[in-house]
Design a protein around this motif. Structure first.
Motif, PDB file in Angstrom:
ATOM      1  N   ILE A 274     -31.529   6.172  54.803  1.00 35.49           N
ATOM      2  CA  ILE A 274     -30.769   5.079  54.200  1.00 35.49           C
ATOM      3  C   ILE A 274     -31.036   4.989  52.703  1.00 35.49           C
ATOM      4  O   ILE A 274     -30.110   4.897  51.897  1.00 35.49           O
ATOM      5  CB  ILE A 274     -31.110   3.743  54.880  1.00 35.49           C
ATOM      6  CG1 ILE A 274     -30.859   3.821  56.391  1.00 35.49           C
ATOM      7  CG2 ILE A 274     -30.313   2.603  54.259  1.00 35.49           C
ATOM      8  CD1 ILE A 274     -29.434   4.145  56.765  1.00 35.49           C
ATOM      9  N   VAL A 275     -32.322   5.022  52.307  1.00 32.67           N
ATOM     10  CA  VAL A 275     -32.689   4.889  50.895  1.00 32.67           C
ATOM     11  C   VAL A 275     -34.168   5.251  50.762  1.00 32.67           C
ATOM     12  O   VAL A 275     -34.926   5.164  51.734  1.00 32.67           O
ATOM     13  CB  VAL A 275     -32.438   3.439  50.398  1.00 32.67           C
ATOM     14  CG1 VAL A 275     -33.364   2.450  51.095  1.00 32.67           C
ATOM     15  CG2 VAL A 275     -32.565   3.321  48.878  1.00 32.67           C
ATOM     16  N   ARG A 276     -34.584   5.692  49.583  1.00 32.20           N
ATOM     17  CA  ARG A 276     -36.011   5.903  49.330  1.00 32.20           C
ATOM     18  C   ARG A 276     -36.553   4.645  48.659  1.00 32.20           C
ATOM     19  O   ARG A 276     -36.009   4.169  47.662  1.00 32.20           O
ATOM     20  CB  ARG A 276     -36.264   7.138  48.467  1.00 32.20           C
ATOM     21  CG  ARG A 276     -37.758   7.490  48.377  1.00 32.20           C
ATOM     22  CD  ARG A 276     -38.015   8.928  47.975  1.00 32.20           C
ATOM     23  NE  ARG A 276     -39.433   9.243  47.963  1.00 32.20           N
ATOM     24  CZ  ARG A 276     -40.146   9.623  49.020  1.00 32.20           C
ATOM     25  NH1 ARG A 276     -39.545   9.739  50.209  1.00 32.20           N
ATOM     26  NH2 ARG A 276     -41.437   9.896  48.930  1.00 32.20           N
ATOM     27  N   LEU A 277     -37.647   4.115  49.231  1.00 27.39           N
ATOM     28  CA  LEU A 277     -38.238   2.873  48.752  1.00 27.39           C
ATOM     29  C   LEU A 277     -39.596   3.134  48.109  1.00 27.39           C
ATOM     30  O   LEU A 277     -40.298   4.086  48.485  1.00 27.39           O
ATOM     31  CB  LEU A 277     -38.410   1.882  49.905  1.00 27.39           C
ATOM     32  CG  LEU A 277     -37.133   1.442  50.630  1.00 27.39           C
ATOM     33  CD1 LEU A 277     -37.481   0.543  51.803  1.00 27.39           C
ATOM     34  CD2 LEU A 277     -36.177   0.741  49.671  1.00 27.39           C
ATOM     35  N   SER A 278     -39.964   2.280  47.151  1.00 26.65           N
ATOM     36  CA  SER A 278     -41.241   2.407  46.444  1.00 26.65           C
ATOM     37  C   SER A 278     -41.950   1.059  46.415  1.00 26.65           C
ATOM     38  O   SER A 278     -41.314   0.004  46.425  1.00 26.65           O
ATOM     39  CB  SER A 278     -41.019   2.895  45.008  1.00 26.65           C
ATOM     40  OG  SER A 278     -40.392   4.152  44.987  1.00 26.65           O
ATOM     41  N   THR A 279     -43.300   1.117  46.336  1.00 26.69           N
ATOM     42  CA  THR A 279     -44.094  -0.111  46.281  1.00 26.69           C
ATOM     43  C   THR A 279     -45.432   0.152  45.614  1.00 26.69           C
ATOM     44  O   THR A 279     -45.947   1.272  45.647  1.00 26.69           O
ATOM     45  CB  THR A 279     -44.339  -0.672  47.695  1.00 26.69           C
ATOM     46  OG1 THR A 279     -45.070  -1.896  47.586  1.00 26.69           O
ATOM     47  CG2 THR A 279     -45.136   0.304  48.548  1.00 26.69           C
ATOM     48  N   ARG A 280     -45.992  -0.910  45.034  1.00 30.46           N
ATOM     49  CA  ARG A 280     -47.351  -0.848  44.510  1.00 30.46           C
ATOM     50  C   ARG A 280     -48.356  -1.487  45.468  1.00 30.46           C
ATOM     51  O   ARG A 280     -49.548  -1.556  45.158  1.00 30.46           O
ATOM     52  CB  ARG A 280     -47.416  -1.550  43.153  1.00 30.46           C
ATOM     53  CG  ARG A 280     -46.841  -0.715  42.015  1.00 30.46           C
ATOM     54  CD  ARG A 280     -46.758  -1.496  40.727  1.00 30.46           C
ATOM     55  NE  ARG A 280     -45.579  -2.368  40.721  1.00 30.46           N
ATOM     56  CZ  ARG A 280     -45.292  -3.216  39.749  1.00 30.46           C
ATOM     57  NH1 ARG A 280     -46.088  -3.316  38.706  1.00 30.46           N
ATOM     58  NH2 ARG A 280     -44.207  -3.966  39.810  1.00 30.46           N
ATOM     59  N   MET A 281     -47.888  -1.952  46.616  1.00 27.62           N
ATOM     60  CA  MET A 281     -48.806  -2.520  47.610  1.00 27.62           C
ATOM     61  C   MET A 281     -49.600  -1.406  48.292  1.00 27.62           C
ATOM     62  O   MET A 281     -49.118  -0.291  48.429  1.00 27.62           O
ATOM     63  CB  MET A 281     -48.028  -3.317  48.658  1.00 27.62           C
ATOM     64  CG  MET A 281     -47.357  -4.569  48.125  1.00 27.62           C
ATOM     65  SD  MET A 281     -46.691  -5.630  49.441  1.00 27.62           S
ATOM     66  CE  MET A 281     -45.333  -4.605  50.043  1.00 27.62           C
ATOM     67  N   LEU A 282     -50.813  -1.723  48.713  1.00 30.28           N
ATOM     68  CA  LEU A 282     -51.691  -0.747  49.351  1.00 30.28           C
ATOM     69  C   LEU A 282     -51.536  -0.783  50.865  1.00 30.28           C
ATOM     70  O   LEU A 282     -51.295  -1.833  51.454  1.00 30.28           O
ATOM     71  CB  LEU A 282     -53.151  -1.039  49.010  1.00 30.28           C
ATOM     72  CG  LEU A 282     -53.580  -1.000  47.546  1.00 30.28           C
ATOM     73  CD1 LEU A 282     -55.107  -1.156  47.467  1.00 30.28           C
ATOM     74  CD2 LEU A 282     -53.141   0.268  46.856  1.00 30.28           C
ATOM     75  N   GLY A 283     -51.711   0.354  51.505  1.00 29.55           N
ATOM     76  CA  GLY A 283     -51.883   0.407  52.941  1.00 29.55           C
ATOM     77  C   GLY A 283     -50.636   0.672  53.765  1.00 29.55           C
ATOM     78  O   GLY A 283     -49.531   0.268  53.411  1.00 29.55           O
ATOM     79  N   ASP A 284     -50.841   1.373  54.883  1.00 25.82           N
ATOM     80  CA  ASP A 284     -49.739   1.662  55.796  1.00 25.82           C
ATOM     81  C   ASP A 284     -49.175   0.391  56.427  1.00 25.82           C
ATOM     82  O   ASP A 284     -47.993   0.343  56.788  1.00 25.82           O
ATOM     83  CB  ASP A 284     -50.207   2.608  56.904  1.00 25.82           C
ATOM     84  CG  ASP A 284     -50.309   4.050  56.421  1.00 25.82           C
ATOM     85  OD1 ASP A 284     -49.925   4.319  55.267  1.00 25.82           O
ATOM     86  OD2 ASP A 284     -50.773   4.907  57.202  1.00 25.82           O
ATOM     87  N   HIS A 285     -50.007  -0.649  56.576  1.00 27.82           N
ATOM     88  CA  HIS A 285     -49.489  -1.885  57.155  1.00 27.82           C
ATOM     89  C   HIS A 285     -48.418  -2.500  56.259  1.00 27.82           C
ATOM     90  O   HIS A 285     -47.469  -3.121  56.752  1.00 27.82           O
ATOM     91  CB  HIS A 285     -50.622  -2.886  57.408  1.00 27.82           C
ATOM     92  CG  HIS A 285     -51.315  -3.388  56.184  1.00 27.82           C
ATOM     93  ND1 HIS A 285     -52.101  -2.593  55.387  1.00 27.82           N
ATOM     94  CD2 HIS A 285     -51.332  -4.626  55.606  1.00 27.82           C
ATOM     95  CE1 HIS A 285     -52.582  -3.305  54.382  1.00 27.82           C
ATOM     96  NE2 HIS A 285     -52.125  -4.537  54.494  1.00 27.82           N
ATOM     97  N   ASN A 286     -48.539  -2.287  54.930  1.00 26.33           N
ATOM     98  CA  ASN A 286     -47.508  -2.815  54.034  1.00 26.33           C
ATOM     99  C   ASN A 286     -46.242  -1.954  54.049  1.00 26.33           C
ATOM    100  O   ASN A 286     -45.141  -2.464  53.850  1.00 26.33           O
ATOM    101  CB  ASN A 286     -48.060  -2.955  52.617  1.00 26.33           C
ATOM    102  CG  ASN A 286     -48.780  -4.278  52.431  1.00 26.33           C
ATOM    103  OD1 ASN A 286     -48.340  -5.313  52.931  1.00 26.33           O
ATOM    104  ND2 ASN A 286     -49.904  -4.254  51.725  1.00 26.33           N
ATOM    105  N   ILE A 287     -46.388  -0.657  54.291  1.00 20.41           N
ATOM    106  CA  ILE A 287     -45.194   0.173  54.504  1.00 20.41           C
ATOM    107  C   ILE A 287     -44.452  -0.342  55.735  1.00 20.41           C
ATOM    108  O   ILE A 287     -43.221  -0.482  55.724  1.00 20.41           O
ATOM    109  CB  ILE A 287     -45.582   1.655  54.676  1.00 20.41           C
ATOM    110  CG1 ILE A 287     -46.212   2.195  53.389  1.00 20.41           C
ATOM    111  CG2 ILE A 287     -44.358   2.486  55.069  1.00 20.41           C
ATOM    112  CD1 ILE A 287     -46.701   3.629  53.507  1.00 20.41           C
ATOM    113  N   GLU A 288     -45.198  -0.643  56.781  1.00 22.97           N
ATOM    114  CA  GLU A 288     -44.574  -1.163  58.002  1.00 22.97           C
ATOM    115  C   GLU A 288     -43.889  -2.507  57.736  1.00 22.97           C
ATOM    116  O   GLU A 288     -42.777  -2.762  58.223  1.00 22.97           O
ATOM    117  CB  GLU A 288     -45.617  -1.304  59.111  1.00 22.97           C
ATOM    118  CG  GLU A 288     -45.011  -1.608  60.461  1.00 22.97           C
ATOM    119  CD  GLU A 288     -45.993  -1.417  61.606  1.00 22.97           C
ATOM    120  OE1 GLU A 288     -45.565  -1.537  62.767  1.00 22.97           O
ATOM    121  OE2 GLU A 288     -47.179  -1.148  61.339  1.00 22.97           O
ATOM    122  N   ASN A 289     -44.549  -3.384  56.952  1.00 23.22           N
ATOM    123  CA  ASN A 289     -43.922  -4.655  56.592  1.00 23.22           C
ATOM    124  C   ASN A 289     -42.601  -4.428  55.861  1.00 23.22           C
ATOM    125  O   ASN A 289     -41.600  -5.108  56.118  1.00 23.22           O
ATOM    126  CB  ASN A 289     -44.853  -5.473  55.694  1.00 23.22           C
ATOM    127  CG  ASN A 289     -46.066  -6.018  56.433  1.00 23.22           C
ATOM    128  OD1 ASN A 289     -46.041  -6.187  57.644  1.00 23.22           O
ATOM    129  ND2 ASN A 289     -47.130  -6.285  55.704  1.00 23.22           N
TER     130      ASN A 289
END
Length: 470
Positions: A274-289
């Motif tokens: 669908i789209v490539r997303l980026s974040t500065r949050m840490l951890g796989d749990h935040n990817i899941e969020n």
């Protein structure tokens, strides 16, 4: 709302202050009282010119108040609190903040975020993405979010995003708060056993979640994580249901994850990127969020993929959720919200994932009933996996007589039995000196608590910045 003035007893609580801010934006005059006022809540109240009294007295209640809102706190009962007693005897309407949210959400498209962990981050991220796309949502967030002026807002858009708490609505109403929020859609992050002082068994804990989902309209939507208990709750519902998770066992998932100071991944729906997303949050749990939030916003067609990506990339996170506190130090000091086993494990795993070569020092406070209850002692057998050193602060004393409370010595002994290097700390000055003696430039420090660690939340980052400036 059919009233013009409200008085809040316990206004300094995050939920209470958030609803007070919502009412203030709607033109309701607000007064309040509490025992202690600290930033950022005190700053919010002052900026909105909301008067508040320090301490509970019957004289605090204005004669012209139409409704009196009473917080959910052990001190806010008529037997021991004269202001609450006066409110109950006043003849005026008495309500919980959940009661008022029920009225506010009667005619909006409500997304309720529920679960034993991840609620605050997902709620804040939903609100942030909608806000940055100029949708002007209403929102109610249980924690303070970086970048947002306040933790509650009454918007002009059709969507109302609410953090849904399973805790009882008030001292006189045992219904879970989220059952009052007129949910049209639910993002369910998890359903592992929590709040064991209120829900002694897992079955009792799951009951309000089951009621929340069963009450959804047929036109509603459930976005549910792959966590086993949550997934089981979402089976055979009358409304649409989609799943999310890190891998392709879920309908919405991530592929091609690149972790770093900025983490990016491909957001997938089934086999479609669908789209490539980026974040500065840490951890796989935040990817899941992020995946769960993305699924909700895109399934409901509230945002385009491009709008979603812009919001995700600019999101600065919720305070106390893996928040970097030592901005001017070589030693990263993060604060994680350690109110439960799952939250503590996620925070430790995220820290080790991003700093695998550094020695991890954990400073832990068993602040919640979940950590202080003797029935939970087995959680100390592996919760600190990955930490090189653990300092354990004394447990909170409030409510200790209401359950089988563990002592600090018992917690330290159990942790040491599991072969962790654990040490008790009590006096904040002595604790800071102990940390100063052992801190190295290649360490990473994680503060795990839902309390204040006796002020060490502020002092440890200051120590790191002074001892090892960047």
């Amino acid at each position: 709302m059919n009233f013009t003035k409200a008085h809040f007893i316990g206004i300094a609580g995050k939920g209470m202050s958030a609803v007070a801010l919502l009412l203030r934006q709607m033109g309701v005059r607000i007064t309040g009282s509490d025992e202690g006022f600290y930033p950022p809540v005190s700053d919010y109240l002052r900026s909105e010119k909301i008067p508040f009294a320090s301490g509970y007295r019957k004289e605090n209640i204005p004669e012209d108040a139409d409704v009196i809102v009473i917080g959910k706190n052990a001190r806010l009962v008529p037997e021991s609190n004269e202001e609450v007693r006066a409110a109950m005897a006043s003849g005026k309407r008495v309500a919980s903040f959940a009661d008022l949210l029920q009225e506010m959400t009667a005619h909006s498209d409500n997304i309720v975020v529920a679960g034993s962990y991840g609620k605050s981050t997902c709620t804040a991220l939903l609100a942030w993405c909608l806000k940055t796309a100029s949708k002007d949502p209403s929102y109610f967030i249980g924690e303070i979010t970086n970048g947002l002026d306040r933790h509650a807002h009454r918007g002009t858009g059709a969507t109302f995003v609410l953090e849904g708490d399973e805790y009882p609505a008030s001292n006189w109403d045992d219904r879970s708060k989220f059952l009052l929020y007129n949910a049209g859609s639910v993002l369910l992050t998890s359903a592992t056993h929590d709040h064991i002082n209120v829900f002694p068994t897992h079955a009792e804990y799951l009951a309000p979640f089951r009621a929340l989902l069963a009450a959804l309209p047929k036109s509603g939507l459930v976005v549910v994580s792959g966590e086993s208990h949550a997934r089981a709750l979402a089976e055979k519902l009358a409304c649409a249901t989609v799943t999310y998770g890190l891998d392709d066992r879920a309908g919405w998932h991530a592929e091609n994850i690149a972790r770093g100071a900025e983490t990016s991944f491909d957001l997938m729906r089934g086999g479609e990127k669908i789209v490539r997303l980026s974040t500065r949050m840490l951890g796989d749990h935040n990817i899941e969020n992020m995946i769960g939030v993305a699924a909700m916003l895109l399934e409901k067609q509230l945002l385009s993929p491009e709008e979603l990506n812009a919001g995700m990339r600019s999101f600065l996170g919720v305070k106390r959720r893996m928040e970097l506190l030592s901005l001017a130090s070589q030693v990263p000091v993060y604060e994680g919200f350690g109110s439960s086993y799952e939250k503590a494990r996620s925070a430790i795993a995220a820290t080790k994932l991003h700093f695998p070569e550094r020695r991890l020092i954990v400073v832990f406070e068993p602040h919640t009933f979940t950590w202080r209850n003797r029935a939970a002692i087995a959680a100390y057998d592996d919760v600190f996996e990955g930490a090189s050193k653990i300092f354990i602060f004394e447990p909170a004393s409030q409510g200790a007589a209401s359950h089988a409370q563990l002592t600090q010595d018992e917690i330290v002994a159990r942790t040491r039995t599991a072969n962790y290097d654990a040490e008790a700390i009590n006096d904040p000055d002595a604790a800071l000196k102990r940390l100063d003696d052992m801190l190295r430039a290649d360490d990473v420090v994680l503060l795990l608590t839902s309390g204040e660690l006796g002020g060490l939340i502020r002092r440890i980052p200051q120590l790191a910045e002074t001892k090892y400036p960047s």
